[in-house]
Design a protein around this motif. Structure first.
Motif, PDB file in Angstrom:
ATOM      1  N   ALA A  76      95.671  54.291   5.834  1.00  0.00           N
ATOM      2  CA  ALA A  76      97.018  53.735   5.952  1.00  0.00           C
ATOM      3  C   ALA A  76      97.477  53.610   7.397  1.00  0.00           C
ATOM      4  O   ALA A  76      98.301  52.759   7.715  1.00  0.00           O
ATOM      5  N   ALA A  77      96.956  54.439   8.279  1.00  0.00           N
ATOM      6  CA  ALA A  77      97.415  54.433   9.666  1.00  0.00           C
ATOM      7  C   ALA A  77      96.496  53.665  10.600  1.00  0.00           C
ATOM      8  O   ALA A  77      96.885  53.346  11.717  1.00  0.00           O
ATOM      9  N   MET A  78      95.259  53.376  10.166  1.00  0.00           N
ATOM     10  CA  MET A  78      94.292  52.787  11.081  1.00  0.00           C
ATOM     11  C   MET A  78      93.401  51.770  10.368  1.00  0.00           C
ATOM     12  O   MET A  78      92.956  52.004   9.261  1.00  0.00           O
ATOM     13  N   THR A  79      93.149  50.676  11.064  1.00  0.00           N
ATOM     14  CA  THR A  79      92.170  49.685  10.617  1.00  0.00           C
ATOM     15  C   THR A  79      90.924  49.898  11.448  1.00  0.00           C
ATOM     16  O   THR A  79      90.993  49.930  12.672  1.00  0.00           O
ATOM     17  N   ILE A  80      89.796  50.060  10.789  1.00  0.00           N
ATOM     18  CA  ILE A  80      88.536  50.262  11.496  1.00  0.00           C
ATOM     19  C   ILE A  80      87.678  49.015  11.322  1.00  0.00           C
ATOM     20  O   ILE A  80      87.468  48.540  10.211  1.00  0.00           O
ATOM     21  N   VAL A  81      87.232  48.471  12.441  1.00  0.00           N
ATOM     22  CA  VAL A  81      86.515  47.199  12.438  1.00  0.00           C
ATOM     23  C   VAL A  81      85.157  47.388  13.099  1.00  0.00           C
ATOM     24  O   VAL A  81      85.070  47.868  14.226  1.00  0.00           O
ATOM     25  N   ALA A  82      84.099  47.013  12.384  1.00  0.00           N
ATOM     26  CA  ALA A  82      82.745  47.082  12.928  1.00  0.00           C
ATOM     27  C   ALA A  82      82.439  45.770  13.642  1.00  0.00           C
ATOM     28  O   ALA A  82      82.491  44.700  13.045  1.00  0.00           O
ATOM     29  N   LEU A  83      82.138  45.869  14.919  1.00  0.00           N
ATOM     30  CA  LEU A  83      81.788  44.699  15.715  1.00  0.00           C
ATOM     31  C   LEU A  83      80.281  44.476  15.692  1.00  0.00           C
ATOM     32  O   LEU A  83      79.513  45.424  15.582  1.00  0.00           O
ATOM     33  N   PRO A 134      99.049  50.155  18.099  1.00  0.00           N
ATOM     34  CA  PRO A 134      99.647  49.012  17.388  1.00  0.00           C
ATOM     35  C   PRO A 134     100.340  48.002  18.303  1.00  0.00           C
ATOM     36  O   PRO A 134     100.496  46.845  17.938  1.00  0.00           O
ATOM     37  N   ASP A 135     100.721  48.420  19.517  1.00  0.00           N
ATOM     38  CA  ASP A 135     101.368  47.496  20.451  1.00  0.00           C
ATOM     39  C   ASP A 135     100.364  46.787  21.361  1.00  0.00           C
ATOM     40  O   ASP A 135     100.745  46.054  22.268  1.00  0.00           O
ATOM     41  N   GLY A 136      99.060  46.982  21.131  1.00  0.00           N
ATOM     42  CA  GLY A 136      98.038  46.268  21.883  1.00  0.00           C
ATOM     43  C   GLY A 136      97.523  46.977  23.119  1.00  0.00           C
ATOM     44  O   GLY A 136      96.708  46.430  23.844  1.00  0.00           O
ATOM     45  N   TYR A 137      97.971  48.198  23.369  1.00  0.00           N
ATOM     46  CA  TYR A 137      97.488  48.964  24.516  1.00  0.00           C
ATOM     47  C   TYR A 137      96.289  49.803  24.096  1.00  0.00           C
ATOM     48  O   TYR A 137      96.255  50.353  22.994  1.00  0.00           O
ATOM     49  N   LEU A 138      95.310  49.903  24.980  1.00  0.00           N
ATOM     50  CA  LEU A 138      94.124  50.695  24.704  1.00  0.00           C
ATOM     51  C   LEU A 138      94.466  52.169  24.857  1.00  0.00           C
ATOM     52  O   LEU A 138      94.953  52.571  25.919  1.00  0.00           O
ATOM     53  N   ALA A 139      94.240  52.960  23.829  1.00  0.00           N
ATOM     54  CA  ALA A 139      94.594  54.376  23.859  1.00  0.00           C
ATOM     55  C   ALA A 139      93.450  55.218  24.413  1.00  0.00           C
ATOM     56  O   ALA A 139      93.559  55.812  25.474  1.00  0.00           O
ATOM     57  N   HIS A 140      92.352  55.296  23.665  1.00  0.00           N
ATOM     58  CA  HIS A 140      91.208  56.120  24.047  1.00  0.00           C
ATOM     59  C   HIS A 140      89.916  55.339  23.860  1.00  0.00           C
ATOM     60  O   HIS A 140      89.883  54.354  23.121  1.00  0.00           O
ATOM     61  N   VAL A 141      88.872  55.818  24.502  1.00  0.00           N
ATOM     62  CA  VAL A 141      87.547  55.223  24.354  1.00  0.00           C
ATOM     63  C   VAL A 141      86.557  56.318  23.981  1.00  0.00           C
ATOM     64  O   VAL A 141      86.755  57.485  24.310  1.00  0.00           O
ATOM     65  N   TRP A 184      97.106  51.187  13.990  1.00  0.00           N
ATOM     66  CA  TRP A 184      96.115  51.401  15.033  1.00  0.00           C
ATOM     67  C   TRP A 184      94.850  50.657  14.624  1.00  0.00           C
ATOM     68  O   TRP A 184      94.562  50.515  13.433  1.00  0.00           O
ATOM     69  N   VAL A 185      94.072  50.199  15.611  1.00  0.00           N
ATOM     70  CA  VAL A 185      92.811  49.509  15.341  1.00  0.00           C
ATOM     71  C   VAL A 185      91.702  50.210  16.115  1.00  0.00           C
ATOM     72  O   VAL A 185      91.812  50.404  17.324  1.00  0.00           O
TER      73      VAL A 185
END
Length: 137
Positions: A90-97, A116-123, A75-76
């Motif tokens: 291990a389950a998520m990559t967190i990226v600061a924009l 992980p499949d490129g779909y937006l889950a939550h905001v 997850w990203v």
């Protein structure tokens, strides 16, 4: 038959329809895989949509693409630099924009969670502080 199919695909609307179906971009998930955590939302018309690959400017000024981040199969979470620092696990990559550097990408949100499949889950909607900071950038 090949010639007929080639003629049909010259019609932009039909070509787009088949491209969406074959690529998966025409598929959306109206229901979330799991209920969102506190301060997160499953936003109708946004959540469940597949995101195209896009260039992202990170907090340190470097650049990468969304799909490069998804290559690890995790997850990203894309968040703006002003958000509290949270380490990847291990389950998520967190990226600061970098605020203001991504052409208003996700301008109404403080963070987005990408499957992980490129779909937006939550905001996570931007609060007033995030909105003011983004407007100033």
């Amino acid at each position: 038959m090949r010639r007929t199919f080639e003629d049909i695909l010259r019609v932009p609307a039909i070509n787009r329809y088949f491209a969406d179906e074959v690529s998966g971009f025409g598929v959306a998930y109206p229901q979330p895989l799991f209920a969102p955590n506190r301060n997160w939302e499953h936003r109708e018309g946004v959540s469940g949509q597949r995101l195209p690959d896009m260039e992202l400017v990170l907090q340190d000024g470097s650049r990468t693409t969304l799909y490069r981040l998804l290559e690890g199969g995790r997850w990203v979470r894309l968040q703006f630099a002003s958000d509290a620092a949270i380490n990847s696990d291990a389950a998520m990559t967190i990226v600061a924009l970098a605020p203001g550097a991504n052409d208003g990408l996700f301008a109404n949100f403080a963070s987005v969670l990408v499957r992980p499949d490129g779909y937006l889950a939550h905001v996570r909607p931007a609060d007033d502080a995030h909105a003011a900071e983004k407007a100033a950038a």
